[in-house]
Enzyme design. Structure first.
Site, PDB file in Angstrom:
ATOM      1  N   ASP A 145       0.721  -1.307  -0.034  1.00 37.68           N
ATOM      2  CA  ASP A 145       0.017   0.112  -0.017  1.00 37.68           C
ATOM      3  C   ASP A 145       0.943   1.228   0.084  1.00 37.68           C
ATOM      4  O   ASP A 145       0.356   2.405  -0.227  1.00 37.68           O
ATOM      5  CB  ASP A 145      -1.068   0.127   0.966  1.00 37.68           C
ATOM      6  CG  ASP A 145      -0.361  -0.047   2.376  1.00 37.68           C
ATOM      7  OD1 ASP A 145       0.963  -0.091   2.564  1.00 37.68           O
ATOM      8  OD2 ASP A 145      -1.251   0.020   3.707  1.00 37.68           O
ATOM      9  N   SER A 146       2.174   1.111   0.196  1.00 40.54           N
ATOM     10  CA  SER A 146       3.217   2.431  -0.330  1.00 40.54           C
ATOM     11  C   SER A 146       3.085   2.889  -1.465  1.00 40.54           C
ATOM     12  O   SER A 146       3.487   3.922  -1.772  1.00 40.54           O
ATOM     13  CB  SER A 146       4.491   1.667  -0.045  1.00 40.54           C
ATOM     14  OG  SER A 146       4.563   0.458  -0.803  1.00 40.54           O
TER      15      SER A 146
ATOM     16  N   ASP B 170      -1.048  -6.161  -0.519  1.00 46.54           N
ATOM     17  CA  ASP B 170      -1.329  -5.697   0.866  1.00 46.54           C
ATOM     18  C   ASP B 170      -2.809  -5.233   0.926  1.00 46.54           C
ATOM     19  O   ASP B 170      -3.312  -4.492  -0.016  1.00 46.54           O
ATOM     20  CB  ASP B 170      -0.551  -4.279   0.612  1.00 46.54           C
ATOM     21  CG  ASP B 170       0.354  -4.144   2.091  1.00 46.54           C
ATOM     22  OD1 ASP B 170      -0.075  -4.845   3.119  1.00 46.54           O
ATOM     23  OD2 ASP B 170       0.909  -3.009   1.866  1.00 46.54           O
TER      24      ASP B 170
ATOM     25  N   LYS C  26      -1.707  -9.469   2.852  1.00 47.97           N
ATOM     26  CA  LYS C  26      -0.754  -8.890   4.017  1.00 47.97           C
ATOM     27  C   LYS C  26      -1.391  -8.213   4.884  1.00 47.97           C
ATOM     28  O   LYS C  26      -2.168  -7.265   4.249  1.00 47.97           O
ATOM     29  CB  LYS C  26       0.844  -8.173   3.480  1.00 47.97           C
ATOM     30  CG  LYS C  26       1.459  -7.802   4.568  1.00 47.97           C
ATOM     31  CD  LYS C  26       2.692  -7.328   4.206  1.00 47.97           C
ATOM     32  CE  LYS C  26       3.115  -6.180   3.824  1.00 47.97           C
ATOM     33  NZ  LYS C  26       2.440  -4.959   4.695  1.00 47.97           N
TER      34      LYS C  26
ATOM     35  N   GLU D 143      -1.587  -5.635   8.419  1.00 47.30           N
ATOM     36  CA  GLU D 143      -0.745  -5.092   9.477  1.00 47.30           C
ATOM     37  C   GLU D 143      -1.392  -5.478  11.101  1.00 47.30           C
ATOM     38  O   GLU D 143      -2.504  -5.508  10.926  1.00 47.30           O
ATOM     39  CB  GLU D 143      -0.639  -3.694   9.288  1.00 47.30           C
ATOM     40  CG  GLU D 143       0.105  -3.311   8.038  1.00 47.30           C
ATOM     41  CD  GLU D 143       0.264  -1.649   7.868  1.00 47.30           C
ATOM     42  OE1 GLU D 143       0.105  -0.957   8.742  1.00 47.30           O
ATOM     43  OE2 GLU D 143       0.977  -1.437   6.995  1.00 47.30           O
TER      44      GLU D 143
ATOM     45  N   GLU E 235       9.012  -4.433  10.512  1.00 49.85           N
ATOM     46  CA  GLU E 235       9.433  -3.325  10.075  1.00 49.85           C
ATOM     47  C   GLU E 235       9.950  -2.200  11.112  1.00 49.85           C
ATOM     48  O   GLU E 235       9.257  -2.105  12.017  1.00 49.85           O
ATOM     49  CB  GLU E 235       8.094  -2.644   9.189  1.00 49.85           C
ATOM     50  CG  GLU E 235       8.527  -1.081   8.658  1.00 49.85           C
ATOM     51  CD  GLU E 235       7.670  -0.493   7.626  1.00 49.85           C
ATOM     52  OE1 GLU E 235       6.510  -1.425   7.260  1.00 49.85           O
ATOM     53  OE2 GLU E 235       7.763   0.511   7.185  1.00 49.85           O
TER      54      GLU E 235
HETATM   55  O1  KIV Z   1       3.467  -1.245   1.663  1.00 49.19           O
HETATM   56  C1  KIV Z   1       4.660  -1.510   1.738  1.00 49.19           C
HETATM   57  O2  KIV Z   1       5.566  -1.099   0.892  1.00 49.19           O
HETATM   58  C2  KIV Z   1       5.047  -2.417   2.841  1.00 49.19           C
HETATM   59  C3  KIV Z   1       6.523  -2.638   2.975  1.00 49.19           C
HETATM   60  C4  KIV Z   1       7.273  -1.544   3.379  1.00 49.19           C
HETATM   61  C5  KIV Z   1       6.676  -3.977   3.743  1.00 49.19           C
HETATM   62  O3  KIV Z   1       4.237  -2.738   3.679  1.00 49.19           O
END
Ligand code: KIV
Length: 304
Positions: free
Chosen positions: A62-63, A101, A131, A133, A200
């Site tokens: 989600d980055s 994510d 993924k 969190e 992280e």
């Molecule tokens: O969203 C992302 O890029 C991440 C990584 C930094 C692990 O969650």
């Protein structure tokens, strides 16, 4: 657009076909102390290059809210926006394990909605893992998603979706209670059955303890070298970001500078009438040119 698609013969890699990486193969990596490599990707071309270079896992993180969409943080990106990118990445990935994510709001509100969103990433996006969190408070939900045949990656420590609760992007687990909480989180997710665990922004010593304690492979970002694998944001790897990078970031190439120089060179050549050159232009076939010259000569004669 270019007439040479990136998927054409000139874009193919000379690399031997690789084994498909699966959730099960990650465990092998941990057992054999063979470090797992992971990068983010958000589009077809980058995903294809990364996959062909031999990476083991690709995360559509989600980055992308920040790197691709220019948002200040990751909170506003939606499931539909994520899916758009997951589908593009899917088309570029053959061997790497593809992780999607789950964005903020897609799993925190209601477990049914969480399950349905996770399913969308698999069914519509072609992801092989999602993924999520959060630590022990997410263990039940993660268990439910795994029960629906979807492998899950955990993500603890500095979890960017909690930026407002953490009061900024701060390294977690720096005091004893923080360390204890991280250990509890890691063990709870390990027991819930996560296929891997992203760590992280935590002290190296804590990441090493977690890695030794849990059976699931750990994948670190800002968590030191003892993790079972490492992940970086692609834009950090190749310096396509703006502003001061985090301590753990290493630029393995400077694509930002390369792109700036390429654009400047292109503009200069266009302004100087040097681009495109004759070899870069299409030409009429000989017969057409001869015919055209005849027509033009006739026109000129009529004008006289
Ligand atoms: O969203 C992302 O890029 C991440 C990584 C930094 C692990 O969650």
């Amino acid at each position: 657009m270019s007439l040479t698609p990136i998927g054409g013969a000139s874009g193919s890699s000379s690399h031997e076909p690789r084994h498909k990486i699966t959730a099960a193969s990650l465990q092998e990596h941990k057992l054999q102390h063979n470090p797992i490599t992971c990068l983010t990707a958000y589009d077809y071309s980058a995903a294809r290059l990364i996959d062909e270079a031999g990476i083991e896992m690709i995360l559509v993180g989600d980055s992308l809210a920040q790197t691709m969409l220019g948002y200040e943080n990751t909170l506003s990106v939606t499931v539909d926006e994520m899916l758009h990118h997951v589908k593009a990445v899917r088309r570029g990935v053959k061997s790497a394990l593809l992780i999607a994510d789950m964005p903020y709001g897609s799993y925190q509100i209601d477990p049914k909605a969480a399950l349905s969103n996770a399913t969308r990433f698999v069914k519509e996006g072609g992801a092989e893992m999602v993924k999520i969190e959060g630590g022990e408070k997410r263990a039940d939900l993660i268990h439910r998603i795994i029960d629906a045949e979807i492998p899950v990656a955990g993500h603890i420590g500095l979890t960017p979706q909690s930026v407002n609760v953490m009061g900024g992007y701060k390294v977690q687990g720096k005091n004893l209670s923080g360390v204890e909480q991280l250990m509890r989180d890691a063990v709870a997710l390990d027991r819930a059955g996560v296929a891997c665990l992203f760590l992280e922004g935590i002290p190296r010593e804590v990441a090493a303890m977690i890695t030794a304690e849990v059976s699931t492979p750990t994948v670190g970002i800002g968590a030191g070298p003892e993790c079972d694998g490492q992940v970086l944001v692609f834009h950090d790897l190749v310096n396509l970001t703006f502003g001061t990078p985090a301590k753990f970031v290493r630029h393995f190439a400077d694509a930002g500078q390369l792109i700036r120089q390429a654009v400047q060179a292109y503009c200069a050549e266009v302004k100087a009438h040097k681009y495109p050159a004759d070899e870069e232009s299409y030409h009429l076939p000989k017969e057409t040119r001869t015919g055209l010259e005849t027509v033009l000569a006739r026109k000129r004669a009529m004008r006289r």
